[in-house]
Scaffold this active site. Sequence first.
Site, PDB file in Angstrom:
ATOM      1  N   ASN A  74     -42.973  26.271 -23.019  1.00  0.00           N
ATOM      2  CA  ASN A  74     -42.678  24.902 -22.599  1.00  0.00           C
ATOM      3  C   ASN A  74     -42.772  24.710 -21.084  1.00  0.00           C
ATOM      4  O   ASN A  74     -43.139  23.635 -20.621  1.00  0.00           O
ATOM      5  CB  ASN A  74     -41.262  24.546 -23.098  1.00  0.00           C
ATOM      6  CG  ASN A  74     -40.687  23.329 -22.427  1.00  0.00           C
ATOM      7  OD1 ASN A  74     -41.144  22.211 -22.659  1.00  0.00           O
ATOM      8  ND2 ASN A  74     -39.692  23.530 -21.577  1.00  0.00           N
ATOM      9  N   SER A 107     -50.348  18.530 -24.060  1.00  0.00           N
ATOM     10  CA  SER A 107     -50.346  17.163 -23.552  1.00  0.00           C
ATOM     11  C   SER A 107     -51.623  16.478 -24.021  1.00  0.00           C
ATOM     12  O   SER A 107     -52.641  17.148 -24.239  1.00  0.00           O
ATOM     13  CB  SER A 107     -50.311  17.203 -22.019  1.00  0.00           C
ATOM     14  OG  SER A 107     -50.710  15.973 -21.479  1.00  0.00           O
ATOM     15  N   LEU A 114     -43.188  32.443 -13.744  1.00  0.00           N
ATOM     16  CA  LEU A 114     -44.286  32.636 -14.700  1.00  0.00           C
ATOM     17  C   LEU A 114     -45.653  32.702 -14.011  1.00  0.00           C
ATOM     18  O   LEU A 114     -46.653  33.024 -14.661  1.00  0.00           O
ATOM     19  CB  LEU A 114     -44.269  31.514 -15.745  1.00  0.00           C
ATOM     20  CG  LEU A 114     -43.075  31.572 -16.707  1.00  0.00           C
ATOM     21  CD1 LEU A 114     -42.944  30.275 -17.496  1.00  0.00           C
ATOM     22  CD2 LEU A 114     -43.183  32.755 -17.657  1.00  0.00           C
ATOM     23  N   THR A 137     -34.718  24.784 -18.348  1.00  0.00           N
ATOM     24  CA  THR A 137     -34.138  23.820 -17.415  1.00  0.00           C
ATOM     25  C   THR A 137     -34.942  22.521 -17.328  1.00  0.00           C
ATOM     26  O   THR A 137     -34.567  21.603 -16.601  1.00  0.00           O
ATOM     27  CB  THR A 137     -34.076  24.468 -16.011  1.00  0.00           C
ATOM     28  OG1 THR A 137     -35.316  25.159 -15.781  1.00  0.00           O
ATOM     29  CG2 THR A 137     -32.936  25.449 -15.910  1.00  0.00           C
ATOM     30  N   LYS A 163     -53.931  22.574 -20.398  1.00  0.00           N
ATOM     31  CA  LYS A 163     -53.386  22.151 -21.697  1.00  0.00           C
ATOM     32  C   LYS A 163     -54.470  22.185 -22.774  1.00  0.00           C
ATOM     33  O   LYS A 163     -54.194  22.516 -23.934  1.00  0.00           O
ATOM     34  CB  LYS A 163     -52.782  20.741 -21.582  1.00  0.00           C
ATOM     35  CG  LYS A 163     -51.555  20.678 -20.671  1.00  0.00           C
ATOM     36  CD  LYS A 163     -50.413  21.529 -21.196  1.00  0.00           C
ATOM     37  CE  LYS A 163     -49.151  21.431 -20.359  1.00  0.00           C
ATOM     38  NZ  LYS A 163     -48.044  22.234 -20.859  1.00  0.00           N
ATOM     39  N   TYR A 202     -54.355  20.614 -14.587  1.00  0.00           N
ATOM     40  CA  TYR A 202     -53.347  20.460 -15.643  1.00  0.00           C
ATOM     41  C   TYR A 202     -54.021  20.195 -16.991  1.00  0.00           C
ATOM     42  O   TYR A 202     -53.693  20.825 -18.005  1.00  0.00           O
ATOM     43  CB  TYR A 202     -52.412  19.310 -15.275  1.00  0.00           C
ATOM     44  CG  TYR A 202     -51.329  19.014 -16.293  1.00  0.00           C
ATOM     45  CD1 TYR A 202     -50.182  19.805 -16.359  1.00  0.00           C
ATOM     46  CD2 TYR A 202     -51.453  17.945 -17.182  1.00  0.00           C
ATOM     47  CE1 TYR A 202     -49.184  19.535 -17.277  1.00  0.00           C
ATOM     48  CE2 TYR A 202     -50.447  17.667 -18.103  1.00  0.00           C
ATOM     49  CZ  TYR A 202     -49.323  18.455 -18.143  1.00  0.00           C
ATOM     50  OH  TYR A 202     -48.331  18.196 -19.060  1.00  0.00           O
ATOM     51  N   GLY A 249     -38.810  27.601 -19.523  1.00  0.00           N
ATOM     52  CA  GLY A 249     -38.479  26.311 -18.900  1.00  0.00           C
ATOM     53  C   GLY A 249     -37.317  25.632 -19.601  1.00  0.00           C
ATOM     54  O   GLY A 249     -37.373  24.427 -19.881  1.00  0.00           O
TER      55      GLY A 249
HETATM   56  N1  LIG Z   1     -43.131  14.870 -18.966  1.00  0.00           N
HETATM   57  C1  LIG Z   1     -44.179  14.431 -19.641  1.00  0.00           C
HETATM   58  O1  LIG Z   1     -44.513  13.237 -19.613  1.00  0.00           O
HETATM   59  C2  LIG Z   1     -45.021  15.372 -20.444  1.00  0.00           C
HETATM   60  C3  LIG Z   1     -46.114  14.861 -21.161  1.00  0.00           C
HETATM   61  C4  LIG Z   1     -46.877  15.715 -21.938  1.00  0.00           C
HETATM   62  C5  LIG Z   1     -46.550  17.055 -21.984  1.00  0.00           C
HETATM   63  N2  LIG Z   1     -45.494  17.539 -21.264  1.00  0.00           N
HETATM   64  C6  LIG Z   1     -45.197  18.963 -21.341  1.00  0.00           C
HETATM   65  O2  LIG Z   1     -43.877  19.136 -21.828  1.00  0.00           O
HETATM   66  C7  LIG Z   1     -43.312  20.325 -21.248  1.00  0.00           C
HETATM   67  C8  LIG Z   1     -41.964  20.009 -20.613  1.00  0.00           C
HETATM   68  O3  LIG Z   1     -42.184  19.003 -19.643  1.00  0.00           O
HETATM   69  P1  LIG Z   1     -40.973  18.375 -18.816  1.00  0.00           P
HETATM   70  O4  LIG Z   1     -41.471  17.069 -18.305  1.00  0.00           O
HETATM   71  O5  LIG Z   1     -39.714  18.431 -19.624  1.00  0.00           O
HETATM   72  O6  LIG Z   1     -40.890  19.436 -17.603  1.00  0.00           O
HETATM   73  P2  LIG Z   1     -40.033  19.370 -16.245  1.00  0.00           P
HETATM   74  O7  LIG Z   1     -38.749  18.663 -16.483  1.00  0.00           O
HETATM   75  O8  LIG Z   1     -40.916  18.900 -15.151  1.00  0.00           O
HETATM   76  O9  LIG Z   1     -39.714  20.941 -15.993  1.00  0.00           O
HETATM   77  C9  LIG Z   1     -40.693  21.904 -15.723  1.00  0.00           C
HETATM   78  C10 LIG Z   1     -40.159  23.265 -16.160  1.00  0.00           C
HETATM   79  O10 LIG Z   1     -41.088  24.305 -15.822  1.00  0.00           O
HETATM   80  C11 LIG Z   1     -40.392  25.324 -15.107  1.00  0.00           C
HETATM   81  N3  LIG Z   1     -41.325  25.950 -14.148  1.00  0.00           N
HETATM   82  C12 LIG Z   1     -42.111  25.336 -13.232  1.00  0.00           C
HETATM   83  N4  LIG Z   1     -42.788  26.258 -12.511  1.00  0.00           N
HETATM   84  C13 LIG Z   1     -42.438  27.474 -13.009  1.00  0.00           C
HETATM   85  C14 LIG Z   1     -42.777  28.815 -12.666  1.00  0.00           C
HETATM   86  N5  LIG Z   1     -43.627  29.122 -11.666  1.00  0.00           N
HETATM   87  N6  LIG Z   1     -42.224  29.805 -13.403  1.00  0.00           N
HETATM   88  C15 LIG Z   1     -41.364  29.530 -14.392  1.00  0.00           C
HETATM   89  N7  LIG Z   1     -40.981  28.295 -14.758  1.00  0.00           N
HETATM   90  C16 LIG Z   1     -41.517  27.279 -14.050  1.00  0.00           C
HETATM   91  C17 LIG Z   1     -39.247  24.628 -14.390  1.00  0.00           C
HETATM   92  O11 LIG Z   1     -38.211  25.557 -14.067  1.00  0.00           O
HETATM   93  P3  LIG Z   1     -37.040  25.187 -12.956  1.00  0.00           P
HETATM   94  O12 LIG Z   1     -36.634  23.758 -13.215  1.00  0.00           O
HETATM   95  O13 LIG Z   1     -35.932  26.158 -13.268  1.00  0.00           O
HETATM   96  O14 LIG Z   1     -37.632  25.407 -11.601  1.00  0.00           O
HETATM   97  C18 LIG Z   1     -38.832  23.628 -15.479  1.00  0.00           C
HETATM   98  O15 LIG Z   1     -37.990  24.251 -16.430  1.00  0.00           O
HETATM   99  C19 LIG Z   1     -44.364  20.862 -20.270  1.00  0.00           C
HETATM  100  O16 LIG Z   1     -45.148  21.840 -20.902  1.00  0.00           O
HETATM  101  C20 LIG Z   1     -45.220  19.647 -19.985  1.00  0.00           C
HETATM  102  O17 LIG Z   1     -46.544  19.983 -19.587  1.00  0.00           O
HETATM  103  C21 LIG Z   1     -44.732  16.730 -20.499  1.00  0.00           C
END
Ligand SMILES: NC(=O)c1ccc[n+]([C@@H]2O[C@H](COP(=O)([O-])OP(=O)(O)OC[C@H]3O[C@@H](n4cnc5c(N)ncnc54)[C@H](OP(=O)(O)O)[C@@H]3O)[C@@H](O)[C@H]2O)c1
Length: 242
Positions: free
Chosen positions: A86, A138, A60, A16, A155, A151, A14
């Site tokens: 990630n 998370s 994935l 991106t 986690k 979700y 991830g």
């Molecule tokens: N945002 C929050 O508030 C928060 C809070 C706690 C924990 N987290 C954790 O932090 C991490 C990053 O979060 P984020 O908010 O930065 O994420 P995000 O911007 O929503 O991006 C999600 C990522 O997962 C990839 N992805 C989704 N489905 C996929 C699949 N089937 N196969 C491969 N890749 C896939 C996407 O790829 P593409 O974009 O290329 O499609 C993207 O790179 C995650 O593990 C999330 O659970 C986030």
Amino acid sequence: MEPLLKEKTILITGGTSQLGQSFVRKALEQGAKVFFTYFRNKDFAEQLQKLGAKGYPCDLANINSIHEFVAVFRKDAEQLDVLIHNAAMTADTTIEKMSEQEWDAVMKVNLKAPFYLTKQLLPLLFKVTPSKVFMVVSRAGLSGLYGAANYAASKGGLIAMAKTLAKELGRKKVLVNAVNPGFMCSGMTVHVPDKVLQKNIEESPLKTFSGPEEVAGFLVYLSSGLMRQVTGQVFHFESRPI
Ligand SMILES: NC(=O)c1ccc[n+]([C@@H]2O[C@H](COP(=O)([O-])OP(=O)(O)OC[C@H]3O[C@@H](n4cnc5c(N)ncnc54)[C@H](OP(=O)(O)O)[C@@H]3O)[C@@H](O)[C@H]2O)c1
């Protein structure tokens, strides 16, 4: 001062994502050889490649796609210092409305893929002492999250997997830890209602969300030689007390 990640080979899934892109940039700045996976965001992946990272398309949720990625990656990287799980997805709804497909889709990407990818890449991780695996988790995995049983369970499962792998792989000098980045504004949180955002801010003594840049900096530190003797932990990198 020498770059913190000089000559380290790092793979983040991830790349991106909001957090992933910040990490890719910072790891490159710190001298790492950076590899990342992406799913749909090809254009953005190309931009990251122009900075010097190498991106691979990978779904994935699909074991065959993971196999294909690993086969190519193993030709490009002889060893792996750091593996960061990630990438993640959500399919939020309450249990009364949640379908089996919504449950399975989240489990495949968020929990099964980290298991399977780690297993496939162990030979590369064993070539480095110590090597490191990070699960991005998370607070939902500890406290639960209304409308997101899939979700939260994924986690929570990742936290349990990190603690277990830390025990299993310690003798091979692979450190396995979990990092909770806290609430970040990203594609994942774009549909979160305003009143929930407001509640998150109110619960933060600093009245702020987490910043992906700051979390990425923490991951750079954890990936560096400055951290060599810590495993089986969950790091909460957020502004709200747990
Ligand atoms: N945002 C929050 O508030 C928060 C809070 C706690 C924990 N987290 C954790 O932090 C991490 C990053 O979060 P984020 O908010 O930065 O994420 P995000 O911007 O929503 O991006 C999600 C990522 O997962 C990839 N992805 C989704 N489905 C996929 C699949 N089937 N196969 C491969 N890749 C896939 C996407 O790829 P593409 O974009 O290329 O499609 C993207 O790179 C995650 O593990 C999330 O659970 C986030």
